[in-house]
Design a protein around this motif. Structure first.
Motif, PDB file in Angstrom:
ATOM      1  N   ARG A 108     -17.788  15.405   6.060  1.00 32.11           N
ATOM      2  CA  ARG A 108     -16.692  16.181   5.447  1.00 32.11           C
ATOM      3  C   ARG A 108     -15.779  15.313   4.588  1.00 32.11           C
ATOM      4  NH1 ARG A 108     -12.882  18.392   8.548  1.00 32.11           N
ATOM      5  NH2 ARG A 108     -13.090  16.865  10.225  1.00 32.11           N
ATOM      6  N   PHE A 109     -15.564  14.070   4.969  1.00 31.39           N
ATOM      7  CA  PHE A 109     -14.666  13.164   4.262  1.00 31.39           C
ATOM      8  C   PHE A 109     -15.473  12.137   3.480  1.00 31.39           C
ATOM      9  CE2 PHE A 109     -10.685  13.419   7.231  1.00 31.39           C
ATOM     10  CZ  PHE A 109     -10.743  14.811   7.158  1.00 31.39           C
ATOM     11  N   LEU A 123       0.856  -1.182   0.000  1.00 31.51           N
ATOM     12  CA  LEU A 123       0.000   0.000   0.000  1.00 31.51           C
ATOM     13  C   LEU A 123       0.892   1.231   0.000  1.00 31.51           C
ATOM     14  CD1 LEU A 123      -2.481  -1.178   2.773  1.00 31.51           C
ATOM     15  CD2 LEU A 123      -2.947  -1.108   0.329  1.00 31.51           C
ATOM     16  N   VAL A 124       0.636   2.151  -0.911  1.00 28.78           N
ATOM     17  CA  VAL A 124       1.456   3.358  -1.015  1.00 28.78           C
ATOM     18  C   VAL A 124       0.535   4.570  -1.040  1.00 28.78           C
ATOM     19  CG1 VAL A 124       3.163   4.613  -2.345  1.00 28.78           C
ATOM     20  CG2 VAL A 124       3.244   2.102  -2.270  1.00 28.78           C
ATOM     21  N   GLU A 125       0.602   5.383   0.034  1.00 27.78           N
ATOM     22  CA  GLU A 125      -0.214   6.586   0.124  1.00 27.78           C
ATOM     23  C   GLU A 125       0.486   7.762  -0.542  1.00 27.78           C
ATOM     24  OE1 GLU A 125      -0.783   4.559   4.256  1.00 27.78           O
ATOM     25  OE2 GLU A 125       0.853   4.960   2.856  1.00 27.78           O
ATOM     26  N   SER A 126      -0.323   8.711  -0.995  1.00 30.48           N
ATOM     27  CA  SER A 126       0.186   9.958  -1.554  1.00 30.48           C
ATOM     28  C   SER A 126      -0.904  11.015  -1.455  1.00 30.48           C
ATOM     29  CB  SER A 126       0.625   9.779  -3.011  1.00 30.48           C
ATOM     30  OG  SER A 126      -0.473   9.390  -3.813  1.00 30.48           O
ATOM     31  N   GLY A 127      -0.526  12.254  -1.712  1.00 27.56           N
ATOM     32  CA  GLY A 127      -1.513  13.329  -1.755  1.00 27.56           C
ATOM     33  C   GLY A 127      -1.543  14.242  -0.557  1.00 27.56           C
ATOM     34  N   TYR A 181      -9.195   6.042  -2.160  1.00 25.77           N
ATOM     35  CA  TYR A 181      -9.094   7.490  -2.011  1.00 25.77           C
ATOM     36  C   TYR A 181      -9.748   7.951  -0.714  1.00 25.77           C
ATOM     37  CZ  TYR A 181      -8.080   7.330  -7.003  1.00 25.77           C
ATOM     38  OH  TYR A 181      -7.526   7.038  -8.223  1.00 25.77           O
ATOM     39  N   LEU A 182      -9.319   9.120  -0.265  1.00 22.46           N
ATOM     40  CA  LEU A 182     -10.000   9.815   0.814  1.00 22.46           C
ATOM     41  C   LEU A 182     -10.099  11.285   0.417  1.00 22.46           C
ATOM     42  CD1 LEU A 182     -11.273   9.473   3.638  1.00 22.46           C
ATOM     43  CD2 LEU A 182      -9.097  10.298   4.580  1.00 22.46           C
ATOM     44  N   GLN A 183     -11.295  11.701   0.068  1.00 18.67           N
ATOM     45  CA  GLN A 183     -11.547  13.105  -0.236  1.00 18.67           C
ATOM     46  C   GLN A 183     -11.848  13.821   1.068  1.00 18.67           C
ATOM     47  OE1 GLN A 183     -11.455  14.850  -3.244  1.00 18.67           O
ATOM     48  NE2 GLN A 183     -11.782  16.650  -1.959  1.00 18.67           N
ATOM     49  N   GLN A 217      -4.777  25.272   4.022  1.00 16.76           N
ATOM     50  CA  GLN A 217      -5.378  26.179   4.995  1.00 16.76           C
ATOM     51  C   GLN A 217      -6.724  25.636   5.472  1.00 16.76           C
ATOM     52  OE1 GLN A 217      -5.560  30.133   3.390  1.00 16.76           O
ATOM     53  NE2 GLN A 217      -3.348  30.438   3.600  1.00 16.76           N
ATOM     54  N   PRO A 218      -7.157  26.046   6.648  1.00 14.78           N
ATOM     55  CA  PRO A 218      -8.489  25.621   7.124  1.00 14.78           C
ATOM     56  C   PRO A 218      -9.569  25.948   6.106  1.00 14.78           C
ATOM     57  CG  PRO A 218      -7.262  26.671   8.891  1.00 14.78           C
ATOM     58  CD  PRO A 218      -6.444  26.860   7.652  1.00 14.78           C
ATOM     59  N   GLY A 219     -10.485  24.985   5.917  1.00 14.52           N
ATOM     60  CA  GLY A 219     -11.571  25.148   4.968  1.00 14.52           C
ATOM     61  C   GLY A 219     -11.281  24.610   3.585  1.00 14.52           C
ATOM     62  N   GLU A 220     -10.013  24.332   3.304  1.00 12.48           N
ATOM     63  CA  GLU A 220      -9.654  23.806   1.998  1.00 12.48           C
ATOM     64  C   GLU A 220      -9.852  22.287   1.937  1.00 12.48           C
ATOM     65  OE1 GLU A 220      -6.487  27.144   0.424  1.00 12.48           O
ATOM     66  OE2 GLU A 220      -5.697  25.258   1.205  1.00 12.48           O
ATOM     67  N   SER A 221      -9.615  21.745   0.741  1.00 13.63           N
ATOM     68  CA  SER A 221      -9.807  20.321   0.502  1.00 13.63           C
ATOM     69  C   SER A 221      -8.495  19.666   0.076  1.00 13.63           C
ATOM     70  CB  SER A 221     -10.860  20.100  -0.586  1.00 13.63           C
ATOM     71  OG  SER A 221     -12.121  20.611  -0.204  1.00 13.63           O
ATOM     72  N   LEU A 222      -8.473  18.343   0.225  1.00  8.07           N
ATOM     73  CA  LEU A 222      -7.309  17.555  -0.168  1.00  8.07           C
ATOM     74  C   LEU A 222      -7.802  16.146  -0.474  1.00  8.07           C
ATOM     75  CD1 LEU A 222      -4.277  18.382  -0.265  1.00  8.07           C
ATOM     76  CD2 LEU A 222      -4.023  17.322   1.989  1.00  8.07           C
ATOM     77  N   ARG A 223      -7.187  15.511  -1.450  1.00  2.52           N
ATOM     78  CA  ARG A 223      -7.543  14.121  -1.740  1.00  2.52           C
ATOM     79  C   ARG A 223      -6.316  13.241  -1.572  1.00  2.52           C
ATOM     80  NH1 ARG A 223      -9.732  11.139  -7.225  1.00  2.52           N
ATOM     81  NH2 ARG A 223      -7.537  11.442  -7.834  1.00  2.52           N
ATOM     82  N   LEU A 224      -6.449  12.241  -0.728  1.00  6.80           N
ATOM     83  CA  LEU A 224      -5.394  11.260  -0.522  1.00  6.80           C
ATOM     84  C   LEU A 224      -5.642  10.042  -1.407  1.00  6.80           C
ATOM     85  CD1 LEU A 224      -5.076  11.301   3.368  1.00  6.80           C
ATOM     86  CD2 LEU A 224      -3.997  12.805   1.683  1.00  6.80           C
TER      87      LEU A 224
END
Length: 115
Positions: free
Chosen positions: A66-67, A4-8, A79-81, A13-20
Motif C-alpha cells: 500500500r505504501f 528534516l522537515v516533514e509535510s503533507g 517521500y512516502l506515497q 477518508q478510508p481508501g484515499e491516498s496521501l503523499r508525505l
C-alpha cells in the motif's frame, strides 16, 4: 547541520491516498539510509519503510503493498506515497536518517484517516 522537515499530512477518508514529503538539508538523501516511522498516543514509535543508497526499499508488513517510499535526488527530498489508507494508519509520521552515529528526526506530520 542535518535538518528534516516533514509535510503533507492531513485528514482523509478510508481508501484515499496521501503523499508525505521530507525535505532534507545538511546531507544528501541519495547517500543516506532514510526511513519513515509513525507513532500513535501511548504506543512506541513504529518503523514503516526504509530506502538505502542503492535504492533498495523495505516495508513493515502492515503497509506492504500500500505504501511506497521514494526519493527525489534533485530536490533532496524523501517521500512516502500512502494508498488505500485505513483508520489504523492514523498516526504522526516522522522521517529519520542515521549519520555518524546519531539518529536525526523531523518534527512529524499528522495523518488522520477517518470517515
Amino acid at each position: 547541520q542535518v535538518q528534516l522537515v516533514e509535510s503533507g499530512g492531513g485528514l482523509v477518508q478510508p481508501g484515499e491516498s496521501l503523499r508525505l514529503s521530507c525535505a532534507a538539508s545538511g546531507f544528501l538523501v541519495r547517500s543516506a539510509h532514510m526511513s519513515w516511522y509513525r507513532q500513535t498516543p501511548g504506543k512506541e514509535r513504529e518503523w514503516v519503510a526504509r530506502i538505502i543508497p542503492n535504492g533498495d526499499t523495505d516495508y513493515a508488513d502492515p503497509v506492504k503493498g500500500r505504501f511506497i517510499i521514494s526519493r527525489d535526488n534533485a530536490k533532496n527530498t524523501l517521500y512516502l506515497q500512502m494508498n488505500t489508507l485505513k483508520p489504523e494508519d492514523t498516526a504522526v509520521y516522522y522521517c529519520k536518517t542515521y549519520r555518524r552515529g546519531s539518529d536525526y528526526w523531523g518534527q512529524g506530520t499528522q495523518v488522520t484517516v477517518s470517515s
